[in-house]
Design a protein around this motif. Structure first.
Motif, PDB file in Angstrom:
ATOM      1  N   ASP A   1       6.904   8.902 -14.585  1.00  0.00           N
ATOM      2  CA  ASP A   1       7.363   7.672 -15.254  1.00  0.00           C
ATOM      3  C   ASP A   1       6.218   6.813 -15.796  1.00  0.00           C
TER       4      ASP A   1
ATOM      5  N   GLU B   1       4.355   7.914  -2.783  1.00  0.00           N
ATOM      6  CA  GLU B   1       3.529   8.271  -1.623  1.00  0.00           C
ATOM      7  C   GLU B   1       3.213   9.763  -1.516  1.00  0.00           C
TER       8      GLU B   1
ATOM      9  N   GLN C   1       0.702   2.717  -6.311  1.00  0.00           N
ATOM     10  CA  GLN C   1       1.858   2.650  -5.390  1.00  0.00           C
ATOM     11  C   GLN C   1       2.593   1.324  -5.506  1.00  0.00           C
ATOM     12  N   GLU C   2       1.842   0.300  -5.862  1.00  0.00           N
ATOM     13  CA  GLU C   2       2.490  -1.001  -6.039  1.00  0.00           C
ATOM     14  C   GLU C   2       3.433  -0.939  -7.247  1.00  0.00           C
ATOM     15  N   ILE C   3       3.004  -0.199  -8.284  1.00  0.00           N
ATOM     16  CA  ILE C   3       3.839  -0.078  -9.487  1.00  0.00           C
ATOM     17  C   ILE C   3       4.953   0.944  -9.264  1.00  0.00           C
ATOM     18  N   PHE C   4       4.600   2.045  -8.601  1.00  0.00           N
ATOM     19  CA  PHE C   4       5.581   3.117  -8.343  1.00  0.00           C
ATOM     20  C   PHE C   4       5.698   3.315  -6.832  1.00  0.00           C
ATOM     21  N   PRO C   5       6.536   2.536  -6.144  1.00  0.00           N
ATOM     22  CA  PRO C   5       6.570   2.590  -4.679  1.00  0.00           C
ATOM     23  C   PRO C   5       6.936   3.953  -4.107  1.00  0.00           C
ATOM     24  N   ASP C   6       7.615   4.797  -4.884  1.00  0.00           N
ATOM     25  CA  ASP C   6       8.002   6.088  -4.307  1.00  0.00           C
ATOM     26  C   ASP C   6       6.954   7.167  -4.590  1.00  0.00           C
TER      27      ASP C   6
ATOM     28  N   GLU D   1      -3.543   2.444  -4.343  1.00  0.00           N
ATOM     29  CA  GLU D   1      -2.681   1.335  -3.888  1.00  0.00           C
ATOM     30  C   GLU D   1      -2.052   0.621  -5.079  1.00  0.00           C
TER      31      GLU D   1
END
Lengths: 78, 543
Positions: free
Chosen positions: A35, A20, A13-18, A10
């Motif tokens: 990245d 998933e 994902q908060e840092i890199f939203p894409d 999580e």
């Protein structure tokens, strides 16, 4: 999935939203995250410190670190 | 031109054709966006969402994000196709096109918008809308305090001299351009030759003295070295006439002379980081250019950290190096007498806009997170101005004309400079992910200098590769070799074996052999250069 791994995922994902579609396992390294860079390390450090209420050393969060190593570190008693 | 517009028109039509046939087209009668907006408005109106509504909101946002990502990809691909032609490939203009294209792509990424970032929406639901309110408050605070872009770090968490830059020392010399700090010894004996650190003046000096564990200064001091460091004046309009020559004579050369006097030695070790290293390389050649040789120079040996002396391949900063941009910068500097640190900071942040601008934007303004507390980021945000004359000279003669790499093409302080006059042993360090001074560019010193060069490549980037304290947990690696060869950087790397740990330890070993036996430490200051204010001194505190 281990609760700590879910929390780390999580955070990533908060840092890199894409993110998933990336499968996060114990063997995934931070460099596997597209990245990944030193700025992401600072943000993940902040997130993990909040999530696990524990001081996280910066040198733990480099490209070669595996999710398993982070899980082991946050699981250790303070 | 007509052909260009014809192609533009054709590809734009093709783009819309793809959009229209997409199963999740925004032209659909009831876009998901509207449904999610209704739920968000309900939440903001303080009406509790049911669990089902919350789940529905997250699902809708995921769907919106997917759709938005598809369109983003299509649009960027169209832009790319339009801008890049076979004829334009490999040209400098092409690199600029790609750079600005990346800026557009990064700015328009769906993650940067409330409705299309599922993590932002999840935080919004969890906090019952407070995250967005916190984000707005932070935006307003940034706006009120005149920040150009979103802050990278918690500005209140650090205070120079209190919890950052705290190694004990004294200012032992000050002129209009520089303070020289001498650090107090922590060992009973110290190596005879001191280490003089020539710092860059694009940020403040304390990158090498962040805190007790992240301090190259402290590491050297505790290893038995006498350490001096330059702290530069943050120039104002009145210093517009200060040139690179002044940095050489009033700065680096003067620092070496003061250290010589205080330590009562004929020679010192000097180390320079980034532009400080470029200045030091210039000084080494300048000193040897007066009929001198490496053996008579007051700098016995030197270290160059992330230092370019050959700007033929300057890496990503090259996108700014063209006649039009230089003219614009020069005109801007002519008004103020300096290049404002805010522009320099923005130029660096644009090179990595995703991680240095947009990720911060999402975290701070959309999620309402506090900016991270980080010494390195605090230092990074503490940018300085550059005097007009020095900056013009540096951009034109180093970056644009690459004169330092050409024998006797560049004149510094009245002497033509040739890097092949550098005969002293050098220790040069590059960093694998350094995008400001790419390591293959720093590698070129091996070809230009005529003395032995121990070249080290470390993992990490322009800052993290150099703030690299040894630690049991460290996963850092480095590659090192001092043998002369004509290998290309990539070939050289494949021939080396990685060593685990920090290059600081290798450097300490190298320095220990070169800096003479250990004797009683020198006094703090000298009657000609009496010890003044405690470190960090005065200049570093000036805004």
């Amino acid at each position: 999935m281990n609760g700590a791994v879910m929390t780390i995922k999580e955070g990533l994902q908060e840092i890199f939203p894409d993110l998933e579609d990336l499968e996060i396992t114990f063997d995934t390294t931070l460099a596997d995250v597209p990245d990944w860079d030193s700025m992401a390390a600072v943000n993940l450090q902040m997130y993990l410190q909040d999530a696990f209420q524990k001081e996280i050393p910066e040198e733990l969060l480099v490209g070669e670190t595996t999710i398993n190593e982070i899980v082991t570190f946050v699981g250790r008693p303070n | 031109m007509a052909a260009y517009f014809a192609r533009l028109s054709e590809s734009w039509g093709h783009f819309w054709q793809q959009v229209a046939v997409s199963p999740s087209s925004p032209l659909a009668p009831e876009p998901d966006l509207i449904k999610s907006q209704q739920l968000v408005i309900k939440q903001l109106a303080d009406e509790q969402l049911t669990d089902e509504e919350k789940k529905r909101l997250v699902d809708l946002t995921n769907q919106n994000a997917k759709t938005a990502r598809n369109y983003h990809k299509l649009f960027i691909a169209w832009l790319h196709k339009t801008l890049v032609t076979d004829a334009s490939k490999n040209s400098a203009v092409h690199q600029q096109h790609l750079f600005w294209l990346a800026q557009i792509a990064n700015a328009l990424a769906p993650e940067n918008f409330f409705w299309t970032n599922p993590m932002v929406m999840r935080r919004f639901i969890q906090s019952k809308g407070a995250s967005l309110l916190n984000g707005y408050t932070q935006w307003f605070e940034d706006y009120r305090t005149g920040a150009d872009t979103v802050r990278m770090t918690d500005q209140e968490a650090f205070k120079v001299g209190h919890n950052i830059a705290t190694t004990p020392g004294r200012v032992v010399y000050r002129n209009a351009l520089m303070e020289l700090i001498q650090y107090e010894p922590s060992t009973a004996v110290t190596h005879r030759l001191p280490v003089v650190l020539i710092q860059p003046w694009i940020n403040k000096y304390y990158i090498f003295d962040l805190n007790e564990t992240k301090s190259l200064v402290r590491f050297l001091r505790d290893s038995g070295f006498t350490v001096f460091i330059t702290s530069w004046k943050n120039p104002d309009s009145g210093m517009h006439h200060i040139g690179f020559d002044d940095y050489l004579k009033m700065g680096a050369l003067q620092a070496v002379k003061v250290a010589q006097t205080i330590c009562n030695v004929a020679r010192v070790h000097a180390a320079g980081y980034c532009i400080g290293g470029t200045l030091l390389a210039g000084l080494l050649a300048w000193l040897n250019g007066n009929g001198g040789s490496g053996n008579t120079s007051p700098v016995a040996h030197a270290s160059l950290f992330s230092t370019m002396v050959d700007y033929s391949e300057p890496g990503e900063l090259g996108v700014y190096i063209n006649e039009a941009t230089l003219r614009y910068v020069e005109e801007m500097m002519h008004i103020d007498g300096y290049l404002d640190g805010r522009y320099i900071a923005l130029a660096f942040r644009l090179l990595r806009s995703n991680s240095l601008i947009w990720r911060n934007y999402v975290h701070a303004y959309l999620m309402g997170n506090k900016a991270p507390r980080s010494e390195v980021l605090y230092w990074n945000s503490d940018s300085t101005r550059l005097p007009e004359k020095m900056c013009r000279f540096y951009l034109r003669e180093f970056y644009f004309n690459n004169k330092l790499a050409q024998t006797d093409a560049l004149t510094l302080a009245g002497r033509p400079i040739a890097l092949n006059r550098i005969k002293q042993p050098l220790y040069a360090v590059g960093a694998l992910q350094d995008h400001i001074c790419p390591w293959p560019a720093t590698f070129k010193i091996r070809r230009h200098a005529k003395g032995p060069v121990r070249y080290v490549l470390t993992t990490e980037g322009h800052i993290t590769g150099f703030v690299n304290p040894p630690s049991e947990r460290s996963k850092m690696k480095y590659w090192v070799n001092g043998r002369r060869s004509k290998a290309t950087p990539q070939n050289w790397l494949t021939q080396q074996t990685a060593r685990k740990g920090s290059w600081w330890q290798d450097w300490r070993e190298w320095l220990s052999k070169k800096c003479g036996p250990k004797i009683a430490p020198p006094p703090m200051g000298h009657q000609r250069y009496p010890a003044q204010e405690p470190a960090p001194g005065v200049y570093v505190l000036e805004p």
